[in-house]
Design an enzyme around this catalytic site. Structure first.
Site, PDB file in Angstrom:
ATOM      1  N   SER A 134      23.690  32.277 -13.015  1.00 52.58           N
ATOM      2  CA  SER A 134      23.410  31.666 -11.717  1.00 52.58           C
ATOM      3  C   SER A 134      24.580  31.866 -10.776  1.00 52.58           C
ATOM      4  O   SER A 134      25.740  31.948 -11.215  1.00 52.58           O
ATOM      5  CB  SER A 134      23.197  30.165 -11.942  1.00 52.58           C
ATOM      6  OG  SER A 134      23.260  29.475 -10.731  1.00 52.58           O
ATOM      7  N   TYR A 158      25.913  21.356 -15.527  1.00 52.97           N
ATOM      8  CA  TYR A 158      24.941  22.467 -15.567  1.00 52.97           C
ATOM      9  C   TYR A 158      25.658  23.791 -15.346  1.00 52.97           C
ATOM     10  O   TYR A 158      25.504  24.746 -16.104  1.00 52.97           O
ATOM     11  CB  TYR A 158      23.844  22.270 -14.503  1.00 52.97           C
ATOM     12  CG  TYR A 158      23.090  23.542 -14.199  1.00 52.97           C
ATOM     13  CD1 TYR A 158      22.186  24.065 -15.123  1.00 52.97           C
ATOM     14  CD2 TYR A 158      23.295  24.248 -13.007  1.00 52.97           C
ATOM     15  CE1 TYR A 158      21.504  25.254 -14.862  1.00 52.97           C
ATOM     16  CE2 TYR A 158      22.626  25.428 -12.740  1.00 52.97           C
ATOM     17  CZ  TYR A 158      21.733  25.931 -13.662  1.00 52.97           C
ATOM     18  OH  TYR A 158      21.065  27.117 -13.424  1.00 52.97           O
ATOM     19  N   LYS A 162      26.407  27.407 -17.752  1.00 51.17           N
ATOM     20  CA  LYS A 162      26.218  28.823 -17.386  1.00 51.17           C
ATOM     21  C   LYS A 162      27.527  29.584 -17.539  1.00 51.17           C
ATOM     22  O   LYS A 162      27.554  30.711 -18.040  1.00 51.17           O
ATOM     23  CB  LYS A 162      25.694  28.952 -15.943  1.00 51.17           C
ATOM     24  CG  LYS A 162      24.286  28.428 -15.752  1.00 51.17           C
ATOM     25  CD  LYS A 162      23.265  29.240 -16.535  1.00 51.17           C
ATOM     26  CE  LYS A 162      21.862  28.681 -16.408  1.00 51.17           C
ATOM     27  NZ  LYS A 162      20.921  29.255 -17.388  1.00 51.17           N
TER      28      LYS A 162
HETATM   29  N1  LIG Z   1      15.270  28.298 -10.399  1.00 54.32           N
HETATM   30  C1  LIG Z   1      16.539  28.364 -10.003  1.00 54.32           C
HETATM   31  O1  LIG Z   1      16.907  27.922  -8.911  1.00 54.32           O
HETATM   32  C2  LIG Z   1      17.583  28.998 -10.888  1.00 54.32           C
HETATM   33  C3  LIG Z   1      18.759  29.484 -10.317  1.00 54.32           C
HETATM   34  C4  LIG Z   1      19.725  30.053 -11.143  1.00 54.32           C
HETATM   35  C5  LIG Z   1      19.505  30.146 -12.514  1.00 54.32           C
HETATM   36  N2  LIG Z   1      18.352  29.665 -13.054  1.00 54.32           N
HETATM   37  C6  LIG Z   1      18.161  29.738 -14.516  1.00 54.32           C
HETATM   38  O2  LIG Z   1      17.021  30.519 -14.804  1.00 54.32           O
HETATM   39  C7  LIG Z   1      16.369  30.043 -15.970  1.00 54.32           C
HETATM   40  C8  LIG Z   1      14.900  29.821 -15.667  1.00 54.32           C
HETATM   41  O3  LIG Z   1      14.789  28.897 -14.597  1.00 54.32           O
HETATM   42  P1  LIG Z   1      13.381  28.398 -14.038  1.00 54.32           P
HETATM   43  O4  LIG Z   1      13.583  28.096 -12.612  1.00 54.32           O
HETATM   44  O5  LIG Z   1      12.292  29.315 -14.446  1.00 54.32           O
HETATM   45  O6  LIG Z   1      13.283  27.015 -14.823  1.00 54.32           O
HETATM   46  P2  LIG Z   1      12.020  26.334 -15.536  1.00 54.32           P
HETATM   47  O7  LIG Z   1      12.443  24.966 -15.930  1.00 54.32           O
HETATM   48  O8  LIG Z   1      10.802  26.491 -14.724  1.00 54.32           O
HETATM   49  O9  LIG Z   1      11.868  27.236 -16.844  1.00 54.32           O
HETATM   50  C9  LIG Z   1      12.663  27.051 -18.001  1.00 54.32           C
HETATM   51  C10 LIG Z   1      11.718  27.010 -19.210  1.00 54.32           C
HETATM   52  O10 LIG Z   1      12.490  26.843 -20.389  1.00 54.32           O
HETATM   53  C11 LIG Z   1      11.837  25.887 -21.227  1.00 54.32           C
HETATM   54  N3  LIG Z   1      12.876  25.311 -22.099  1.00 54.32           N
HETATM   55  C12 LIG Z   1      13.924  24.534 -21.732  1.00 54.32           C
HETATM   56  N4  LIG Z   1      14.656  24.207 -22.798  1.00 54.32           N
HETATM   57  C13 LIG Z   1      14.073  24.816 -23.877  1.00 54.32           C
HETATM   58  C14 LIG Z   1      14.374  24.854 -25.258  1.00 54.32           C
HETATM   59  N5  LIG Z   1      15.420  24.214 -25.781  1.00 54.32           N
HETATM   60  N6  LIG Z   1      13.562  25.550 -26.070  1.00 54.32           N
HETATM   61  C15 LIG Z   1      12.499  26.212 -25.566  1.00 54.32           C
HETATM   62  N7  LIG Z   1      12.161  26.198 -24.266  1.00 54.32           N
HETATM   63  C16 LIG Z   1      12.942  25.516 -23.432  1.00 54.32           C
HETATM   64  C17 LIG Z   1      11.183  24.905 -20.270  1.00 54.32           C
HETATM   65  O11 LIG Z   1      10.103  24.206 -20.843  1.00 54.32           O
HETATM   66  C18 LIG Z   1      10.732  25.829 -19.147  1.00 54.32           C
HETATM   67  O12 LIG Z   1       9.430  26.318 -19.345  1.00 54.32           O
HETATM   68  C19 LIG Z   1      17.133  28.780 -16.391  1.00 54.32           C
HETATM   69  O13 LIG Z   1      18.054  29.139 -17.416  1.00 54.32           O
HETATM   70  C20 LIG Z   1      17.863  28.370 -15.133  1.00 54.32           C
HETATM   71  O14 LIG Z   1      19.052  27.677 -15.419  1.00 54.32           O
HETATM   72  C21 LIG Z   1      17.374  29.111 -12.262  1.00 54.32           C
HETATM   73  O1  LIG Z   2      15.782  18.157   0.080  1.00 56.91           O
HETATM   74  C1  LIG Z   2      16.664  18.992   0.283  1.00 56.91           C
HETATM   75  C2  LIG Z   2      17.072  19.910  -0.719  1.00 56.91           C
HETATM   76  C3  LIG Z   2      18.091  20.798  -0.429  1.00 56.91           C
HETATM   77  N1  LIG Z   2      18.674  20.815   0.805  1.00 56.91           N
HETATM   78  C4  LIG Z   2      19.744  21.773   1.112  1.00 56.91           C
HETATM   79  O2  LIG Z   2      19.248  23.084   0.936  1.00 56.91           O
HETATM   80  C5  LIG Z   2      20.284  23.951   0.451  1.00 56.91           C
HETATM   81  C6  LIG Z   2      19.806  24.619  -0.826  1.00 56.91           C
HETATM   82  O3  LIG Z   2      19.691  23.615  -1.824  1.00 56.91           O
HETATM   83  P1  LIG Z   2      18.932  23.851  -3.222  1.00 56.91           P
HETATM   84  O4  LIG Z   2      17.584  24.421  -3.000  1.00 56.91           O
HETATM   85  O5  LIG Z   2      19.036  22.586  -4.002  1.00 56.91           O
HETATM   86  O6  LIG Z   2      19.801  25.008  -3.902  1.00 56.91           O
HETATM   87  P2  LIG Z   2      21.342  25.070  -4.301  1.00 56.91           P
HETATM   88  O7  LIG Z   2      22.009  23.779  -4.151  1.00 56.91           O
HETATM   89  O8  LIG Z   2      21.920  26.241  -3.570  1.00 56.91           O
HETATM   90  O9  LIG Z   2      21.269  25.349  -5.871  1.00 56.91           O
HETATM   91  C7  LIG Z   2      20.269  26.209  -6.462  1.00 56.91           C
HETATM   92  O10 LIG Z   2      20.769  27.492  -6.554  1.00 56.91           O
HETATM   93  C8  LIG Z   2      21.865  27.651  -7.449  1.00 56.91           C
HETATM   94  C9  LIG Z   2      22.284  29.077  -7.395  1.00 56.91           C
HETATM   95  O11 LIG Z   2      21.309  29.866  -7.910  1.00 56.91           O
HETATM   96  C10 LIG Z   2      21.428  27.222  -8.837  1.00 56.91           C
HETATM   97  O12 LIG Z   2      22.490  27.352  -9.743  1.00 56.91           O
HETATM   98  C11 LIG Z   2      20.983  25.792  -8.816  1.00 56.91           C
HETATM   99  O13 LIG Z   2      20.524  25.461 -10.099  1.00 56.91           O
HETATM  100  C12 LIG Z   2      19.879  25.666  -7.833  1.00 56.91           C
HETATM  101  O14 LIG Z   2      19.497  24.307  -7.754  1.00 56.91           O
HETATM  102  C13 LIG Z   2      21.520  23.038   0.244  1.00 56.91           C
HETATM  103  O15 LIG Z   2      22.334  23.148   1.367  1.00 56.91           O
HETATM  104  C14 LIG Z   2      20.931  21.636   0.171  1.00 56.91           C
HETATM  105  O16 LIG Z   2      21.792  20.607   0.593  1.00 56.91           O
HETATM  106  C15 LIG Z   2      18.275  19.941   1.789  1.00 56.91           C
HETATM  107  O17 LIG Z   2      18.809  19.943   2.900  1.00 56.91           O
HETATM  108  N2  LIG Z   2      17.272  19.044   1.501  1.00 56.91           N
END
Ligand SMILES: NC(=O)c1ccc[n+]([C@@H]2O[C@H](COP(=O)([O-])OP(=O)(O)OC[C@H]3O[C@@H](n4cnc5c(N)ncnc54)[C@H](O)[C@@H]3O)[C@@H](O)[C@H]2O)c1
Ligand SMILES: O=c1ccn([C@@H]2O[C@H](COP(=O)(O)OP(=O)(O)O[C@H]3O[C@H](CO)[C@@H](O)[C@H](O)[C@H]3O)[C@@H](O)[C@H]2O)c(=O)[nH]1
Length: 351
Positions: A134, A158, A162
């Site tokens: 991330s 969190y 990572k």
């Molecule tokens: N969505 C974002 O903003 C974002 C940004 C940066 C990184 N990531 C990373 O990408 C990955 C996927 O994110 P996402 O948005 O699809 O999240 P998500 O929660 O939709 O998907 C994660 C999946 O993993 C499963 N899971 C969690 N713990 C588990 C375990 N111990 N065993 C088996 N399954 C398990 C959950 O049930 C879920 O289906 C995560 O590792 C997250 O940290 C997401």
């Molecule tokens: O109700 C809301 C939610 C968010 N924000 C703003 O929107 C921006 C984006 O926020 P958000 O969507 O929560 O994303 P990030 O804080 O940038 O974090 C996301 O993106 C990161 C980088 O990928 C990941 O690590 C995190 O898990 C994921 O939550 C930020 O300035 C927040 O303060 C608002 O103003 N109102």
């Protein structure tokens, strides 16, 4: 289009937001896919919709296994019955706020789960991994755009999982050079599949911007709190690099192909972003335009721990993976709205 030999990929967390979109693309590219997911933050309906999207023939190449990575036996069962050519590892918990209140849950799930996975992969000699990292590993970056060789730091538990998992991957690959590991640093994934059949469906009140805006648009929330309007940015709101989840899915295919093709890859990180920064207020305006809905906003104080502006340098991914994001904010909002409008309660039938 398809891979010449049918490669078998284990996708952990494949029922989740990014997982489902990636599984669709993997199947279309000719890969065989096995999902392991404990459905902690997802529902089986999402996997059923993946099957519906790819059709009956490709669905035969998709297998779902209910299992938890914290339980080594669940992983072992899968590896004992089939050979995997590589693993895409999405499974993990991702709510920043929750991780501050309950860090042990995050360390147990994300760290223990991943260590179990590496152990089992090593035992069965499957040593190719694409890992969901991330942009959070850049902390509050001193310069933008973020380059992969910047100093890394974590701002919360969190983020620490990572960062630790990146370090663990580098250590494993250094000690056992036959491992090939790609660390994909996602920026802000948004949008949905263009069909409107799969998308993000967070449980409870969303923490992230786009799912929150989407819930305002469908009437599930009254207004959007805009956290921070005094940042030194173009309009005072914070800037992020939003990336369409289908672009992200294709980034995984590119990473996988690179893993198979390049024996010298070692352990390497790639940013997956667009390289463009968009402010919160610009995102609201783009969503209003795409949906035709007014999004009432309330200007609030800054959210603690938030960075002012974060966006990616995409140079390395473009040059080495041959991957570049195709979609802009307009398509992200169009597809997010299409998903929201067709599924106002996500995968639930009704509340
Ligand atoms: N969505 C974002 O903003 C974002 C940004 C940066 C990184 N990531 C990373 O990408 C990955 C996927 O994110 P996402 O948005 O699809 O999240 P998500 O929660 O939709 O998907 C994660 C999946 O993993 C499963 N899971 C969690 N713990 C588990 C375990 N111990 N065993 C088996 N399954 C398990 C959950 O049930 C879920 O289906 C995560 O590792 C997250 O940290 C997401
Ligand atoms: O109700 C809301 C939610 C968010 N924000 C703003 O929107 C921006 C984006 O926020 P958000 O969507 O929560 O994303 P990030 O804080 O940038 O974090 C996301 O993106 C990161 C980088 O990928 C990941 O690590 C995190 O898990 C994921 O939550 C930020 O300035 C927040 O303060 C608002 O103003 N109102």
């Amino acid at each position: 289009m398809g891979s010449s030999v049918e490669q078998n990929i284990l996708v952990t967390g494949g029922a989740g937001f990014i997982g489902t979109h990636t599984v669709v693309q993997l199947l279309k590219e000719g890969f065989k896919v096995s999902i392991i997911d404990n459905l902690d933050n997802s529902v089986i309906e999402a996997v059923d919709r993946v099957r519906e999207l790819v059709g009956p023939d490709l669905s035969k190449k998709l297998e779902f296994n209910l299992g938890d990575l914290r339980n080594k036996g669940d992983i072992e069962k899968l590896f004992a019955k089939q050979r995997f050519d590589a693993v895409i590892h999405f499974a993990g918990l991702k709510a920043v706020g929750e991780s501050v209140g309950n860090p042990r849950r995050y360390f147990d799930n994300n760290l223990v789960g991943t260590i179990n996975l590496y152990e089992t992969m090593a035992k069965y000699n499957c040593k190719k991994m694409v890992f969901s990292s991330s942009a959070t590993v850049y902390g509050q970056p001193e310069k933008i755009p973020c380059m992969e060789d910047f100093e890394l730091k974590a701002m919360n538990p969190y983020g620490r999982t990572k960062l630790f998992l990146e370090e663990i991957a580098r250590d494993i690959q250094k000690a056992e050079p036959e491992w090939r590991i790609v660390l994909l640093r996602y920026f802000n994934p948004v949008g949905a599949h263009e069909s409107g059949r799969i998308g993000e469906d967070p449980k409870g009140i969303p923490n992230n911007l786009m799912p929150y805006i989407q819930q305002v648009a469908v009437g599930r929330q009254p207004e959007l709190n805009v956290y921070g309007h005094d940042y030194p940015t173009k309009d005072g709101s914070a800037v992020r690099d939003y990336i369409h989840v289908m672009d992200l899915a294709d980034g995984h295919i590119a990473a996988l192909k690179k893993l198979f093709a390049d024996p010298e890859i070692g352990c390497i990180a790639y940013n997956l972003g667009t390289g463009r920064g968009t402010s919160v207020l610009e995102m609201v305006a783009a969503f209003e335009k795409a949906s035709g809905k007014k999004i009432p906003i309330k200007l609030c104080g800054r959210r603690s721990g938030d960075a002012t502006a974060v966006y990616a340098s995409t140079e390395r991914a473009e040059k080495e993976l041959g991957w570049k994001a195709k979609y802009g904010v307009e398509e992200m909002c169009r597809d997010q709205w299409n998903w929201a409008n067709n599924n106002p309660w996500g995968y639930q039938k009704k509340l």
